[in-house]
Design a protein around this motif. Structure first.
Motif, short mmCIF file in Angstrom:
data_model
loop_
_atom_site.label_atom_id
_atom_site.label_comp_id
_atom_site.label_asym_id
_atom_site.label_seq_id
_atom_site.Cartn_x
_atom_site.Cartn_y
_atom_site.Cartn_z
N ARG A 150 -9.35 42.33 41.95
CA ARG A 150 -10.59 41.63 41.58
C ARG A 150 -10.57 40.15 41.96
NH1 ARG A 150 -12.02 42.53 35.61
NH2 ARG A 150 -13.71 41.15 36.25
N MET A 151 -9.40 39.65 42.27
CA MET A 151 -9.24 38.23 42.59
C MET A 151 -9.51 37.98 44.07
SD MET A 151 -6.58 36.00 43.97
CE MET A 151 -5.11 36.94 43.81
N HIS A 152 -10.34 36.99 44.35
CA HIS A 152 -10.62 36.58 45.72
C HIS A 152 -10.16 35.14 45.90
CE1 HIS A 152 -13.08 40.09 45.61
NE2 HIS A 152 -14.13 39.52 45.08
N PRO A 153 -9.07 34.90 46.64
CA PRO A 153 -8.67 33.51 46.89
C PRO A 153 -9.80 32.75 47.61
CG PRO A 153 -6.95 35.03 47.58
CD PRO A 153 -8.17 35.86 47.27
N CYS A 186 -0.69 32.93 55.30
CA CYS A 186 -2.12 33.26 55.13
C CYS A 186 -2.74 33.58 56.49
CB CYS A 186 -2.86 32.11 54.47
SG CYS A 186 -2.42 31.83 52.74
N GLN A 187 -2.40 32.80 57.49
CA GLN A 187 -2.92 33.03 58.84
C GLN A 187 -2.48 34.41 59.33
OE1 GLN A 187 -1.83 30.03 61.71
NE2 GLN A 187 -3.06 30.96 63.31
N GLU A 188 -1.22 34.72 59.14
CA GLU A 188 -0.71 36.03 59.58
C GLU A 188 -1.47 37.17 58.88
OE1 GLU A 188 3.44 38.61 59.52
OE2 GLU A 188 3.54 36.44 59.24
N VAL A 211 -0.92 31.71 46.99
CA VAL A 211 -1.42 32.56 48.09
C VAL A 211 -0.43 32.62 49.25
CG1 VAL A 211 -3.87 32.28 47.54
CG2 VAL A 211 -2.75 30.67 49.09
N GLY A 212 0.58 31.78 49.25
CA GLY A 212 1.53 31.72 50.36
C GLY A 212 1.28 30.48 51.20
N SER A 245 -3.23 29.04 39.73
CA SER A 245 -3.87 30.33 39.92
C SER A 245 -3.25 31.05 41.11
CB SER A 245 -5.38 30.13 40.16
OG SER A 245 -5.98 31.31 40.63
N TRP A 246 -3.17 32.38 41.03
CA TRP A 246 -2.70 33.17 42.16
C TRP A 246 -3.68 33.10 43.32
CZ3 TRP A 246 1.99 34.27 43.04
CH2 TRP A 246 2.88 34.54 42.01
N ALA A 247 -4.91 32.64 43.08
CA ALA A 247 -5.91 32.53 44.14
C ALA A 247 -5.82 31.20 44.87
CB ALA A 247 -7.32 32.70 43.54
N CYS A 248 -4.91 30.35 44.44
CA CYS A 248 -4.78 29.02 45.02
C CYS A 248 -3.37 28.81 45.55
CB CYS A 248 -5.06 27.96 43.94
SG CYS A 248 -6.75 28.01 43.34
N PRO A 249 -3.20 27.80 46.40
CA PRO A 249 -1.85 27.45 46.83
C PRO A 249 -1.05 26.94 45.63
CG PRO A 249 -3.51 26.33 48.15
CD PRO A 249 -4.22 26.98 47.01
N PRO A 250 0.21 27.10 45.62
CA PRO A 250 1.03 27.80 46.60
C PRO A 250 1.09 29.31 46.38
CG PRO A 250 2.46 26.79 44.98
CD PRO A 250 1.04 26.40 44.61
#
Length: 177
Positions: free
Chosen positions: A139-142, A59-61, A53-54, A46-51
């Motif tokens: 609409r996607m929330h990681p 992600c921290q940045e 999301v980056g 999923s784009w909401a999950c690693p990898p």
């Protein structure tokens, strides 16, 4: 943003707690990401999950590019906390409330970056599986953990409890703005 108005509106929602926090107080950890990679069946799906999301530093940045963050939490009692299907069935109501808070913020001209509970269930099949970009990124929330955020550390820093009872499920969302 009119914080006073938002707080009045938040008080009308079935939230267990909400807290405005400084994103710089969040703890980002590769250890949390390791749990995603080795224990979550959604890793890489999923784009909401690693990898997708980056990396944790990326992600921290992204999270630290925002000056403010609103943490919200809901709680729900279940018959058997060890029944994963029953527990996961309580997630959609939390996501609905997260979207309500998002809409309240949008009414004030704020478009928050949201981390929530999802491995994303918006599409029947995630585009990442076909090597395509996310079809509905708005609409996607990681999920919070996908970004390596230690939610327990945040709760400890804020003096908030995590366990509210034997069969109580607690869900969290972070809305960065």
């Amino acid at each position: 943003m009119n914080i006073e108005l938002l707080e009045q509106q938040l008080a009308e929602l079935p939230l267990y707690v909400y807290q405005f926090i400084d994103p710089k107080t969040l703890e980002f950890s590769e250890r949390i990401r390791w749990i995603c990679q080795h224990e979550c069946p959604m890793y890489g799906k999923s784009w909401a999950c690693p990898p997708g999301v980056g990396s944790v530093p990326e992600c921290q940045e992204k999270c630290l590019s925002y000056q403010n963050c609103l943490m919200i939490a809901t709680i729900t009692e279940v018959q058997d906390i060890s029944d994963i299907n029953e527990t996961l069935a309580t997630r959609p109501p939390h996501e609905k409330i997260t979207n309500q808070v998002r809409d309240l913020m949008r009414e004030q001209g704020i478009n928050p970056y949201i981390l929530s509970t999802e491995a994303c269930a918006v599409c029947e099949r995630c585009a990442i599986l076909d090597g395509l970009p996310c079809r509905l990124p708005g609409r996607m929330h990681p999920c919070v953990e996908s970004h390596g955020i230690n939610i327990l550390g945040l709760l400890d820093d804020q003096g908030l409890a995590f366990q509210y009872g034997e069969n109580v499920v607690t869900w969290f969302s972070l809305l960065f703005y």
